[in-house]
Design an enzyme around this catalytic site. Structure first.
Site, PDB file in Angstrom:
ATOM      1  N   PRO A   2       0.759  -1.166   0.000  1.00  0.00           N
ATOM      2  CA  PRO A   2       0.025  -0.071  -0.069  1.00  0.00           C
ATOM      3  C   PRO A   2       0.806   1.254  -0.010  1.00  0.00           C
ATOM      4  O   PRO A   2       1.555   1.275   0.740  1.00  0.00           O
ATOM      5  CB  PRO A   2      -0.903  -0.074   1.365  1.00  0.00           C
ATOM      6  CG  PRO A   2      -0.807  -1.689   1.776  1.00  0.00           C
ATOM      7  CD  PRO A   2       0.472  -2.048   1.174  1.00  0.00           C
ATOM      8  N   GLU A   3       0.572   2.252  -0.878  1.00  0.00           N
ATOM      9  CA  GLU A   3       1.537   3.580  -0.955  1.00  0.00           C
ATOM     10  C   GLU A   3       0.583   4.583  -0.126  1.00  0.00           C
ATOM     11  O   GLU A   3      -0.401   4.265   0.666  1.00  0.00           O
ATOM     12  CB  GLU A   3       1.519   3.867  -2.295  1.00  0.00           C
ATOM     13  CG  GLU A   3       2.325   2.715  -3.262  1.00  0.00           C
ATOM     14  CD  GLU A   3       2.604   3.138  -4.652  1.00  0.00           C
ATOM     15  OE1 GLU A   3       2.943   4.144  -4.884  1.00  0.00           O
ATOM     16  OE2 GLU A   3       2.550   2.103  -5.560  1.00  0.00           O
ATOM     17  N   LYS A  50       4.620   6.019   4.363  1.00  0.00           N
ATOM     18  CA  LYS A  50       3.664   4.578   4.380  1.00  0.00           C
ATOM     19  C   LYS A  50       3.393   4.255   5.865  1.00  0.00           C
ATOM     20  O   LYS A  50       3.368   2.925   6.187  1.00  0.00           O
ATOM     21  CB  LYS A  50       4.573   3.528   3.803  1.00  0.00           C
ATOM     22  CG  LYS A  50       4.692   3.703   2.401  1.00  0.00           C
ATOM     23  CD  LYS A  50       5.716   2.826   1.576  1.00  0.00           C
ATOM     24  CE  LYS A  50       5.594   3.389  -0.002  1.00  0.00           C
ATOM     25  NZ  LYS A  50       6.528   2.371  -0.790  1.00  0.00           N
ATOM     26  N   ARG A 237      12.474  -2.548  -7.701  1.00  0.00           N
ATOM     27  CA  ARG A 237      11.445  -2.943  -8.261  1.00  0.00           C
ATOM     28  C   ARG A 237      11.401  -2.807  -9.869  1.00  0.00           C
ATOM     29  O   ARG A 237      12.480  -2.291 -10.441  1.00  0.00           O
ATOM     30  CB  ARG A 237      10.245  -1.840  -7.869  1.00  0.00           C
ATOM     31  CG  ARG A 237      10.128  -1.891  -6.320  1.00  0.00           C
ATOM     32  CD  ARG A 237       9.831  -3.053  -5.665  1.00  0.00           C
ATOM     33  NE  ARG A 237       8.450  -3.359  -5.892  1.00  0.00           N
ATOM     34  CZ  ARG A 237       7.185  -2.830  -5.616  1.00  0.00           C
ATOM     35  NH1 ARG A 237       7.400  -1.988  -4.747  1.00  0.00           N
ATOM     36  NH2 ARG A 237       6.207  -3.326  -5.968  1.00  0.00           N
TER      37      ARG A 237
END
Length: 249
Positions: A2-3, A50, A237
């Site tokens: 979740p960002e 976050k 990523r």
């Protein structure tokens, strides 16, 4: 993972539902000592990047980081039995929130809370964010801009989806280095605007006219021009970019 837009949405919704109330706090999983929190008043729920911070009367801040798999479930009252895997339940009459599979759920003494805040860069969704500091941090960051945007010490709250979409909107190649103040300011302004849209919608919104669509993130082709989207590892990523709209420098 979740960002920041979803973390701020959780904070906003839970603050509205729970702040100012004395809560029943439990850990059905048994992995958290709820003694300092159960039966005490929750003053505020705060998001920073976050991270979630729960400020409770006469207790250390409770720190939650959802990590890759963490999530909250909302119930219409504490009568709903929690799953065995619930790390934390926050409840009052009429509403209960269950926390499942977080990376972190822990008391945070004052010195640890200060250290956490000091480790984070400006958060585009916080009212106290210093935009000039955000521009400076990104403009002087070493290496690729796409890697810097995932560094929470540069800007707090961005993850892979926002990285891809914001760099597309700014017309920047994720591999670009030393972007300078003007592109950094443009990216910050885009982040402030679009993360707020994402917080309110509960999802990444990079095109308000088509909120369910993405420009390049996890797409085979660019939604704007149809060119094949590039995908490659960057900053741990997968980066996504359009070779036409984000030309390599």
């Amino acid at each position: 993972m979740p960002e920041g837009h979803l973390i701020h949405r959780y904070a906003r919704d839970q603050h509205a539902a729970l702040a100012g109330r004395v809560l029943a706090v439990s850990s059905p999983q048994g992995r958290l000592d709820v003694g300092p929190y159960d039966g005490r008043r929750l003053r505020a729920v705060e998001a920073y990047g976050k991270h979630l911070l729960y400020h409770v009367d006469d207790a250390p801040a409770l720190h939650v980081h959802l990590g890759m798999r963490g999530l909250f479930l909302r119930h219409d009252g504490p009568a709903v039995p929690p799953r065995k895997g619930v790390r934390l339940r926050l409840a009052r009459a009429g509403v209960a929130y269950d926390l499942i599979a977080p990376l972190r759920c822990e008391p945070l003494p004052d010195d640890a809370e200060r250290a956490l805040r000091a480790s984070l860069g400006p958060d585009p969704l916080r009212a106290d964010a210093d935009g000039e500091d955000a521009v400076r941090r990104l403009a002087v960051a070493r290496g690729a801009v796409g890697a810097a945007l995932l560094d929470q010490a540069v800007w707090a709250g961005l993850g892979n989806a926002w990285r891809a979409e914001l760099l597309f909107l700014a017309g920047l190649d994720p591999d670009a280095r030393a972007v300078g103040p003007a592109p950094a300011r443009r990216l910050w302004e885009l982040a402030v605007r679009h993360l707020a849209l994402g917080r309110d919608a509960g999802q990444v919104v990079s095109d308000p006219a088509a909120p369910d669509e993405r420009w390049v993130y996890k797409r085979p082709t660019c939604r704007r021009c149809g060119a094949g989207v590039r995908a490659w590892p960057l900053g741990g990523r997968t980066a996504y970019a359009c070779p036409v709209d984000q030309p390599a420098v």
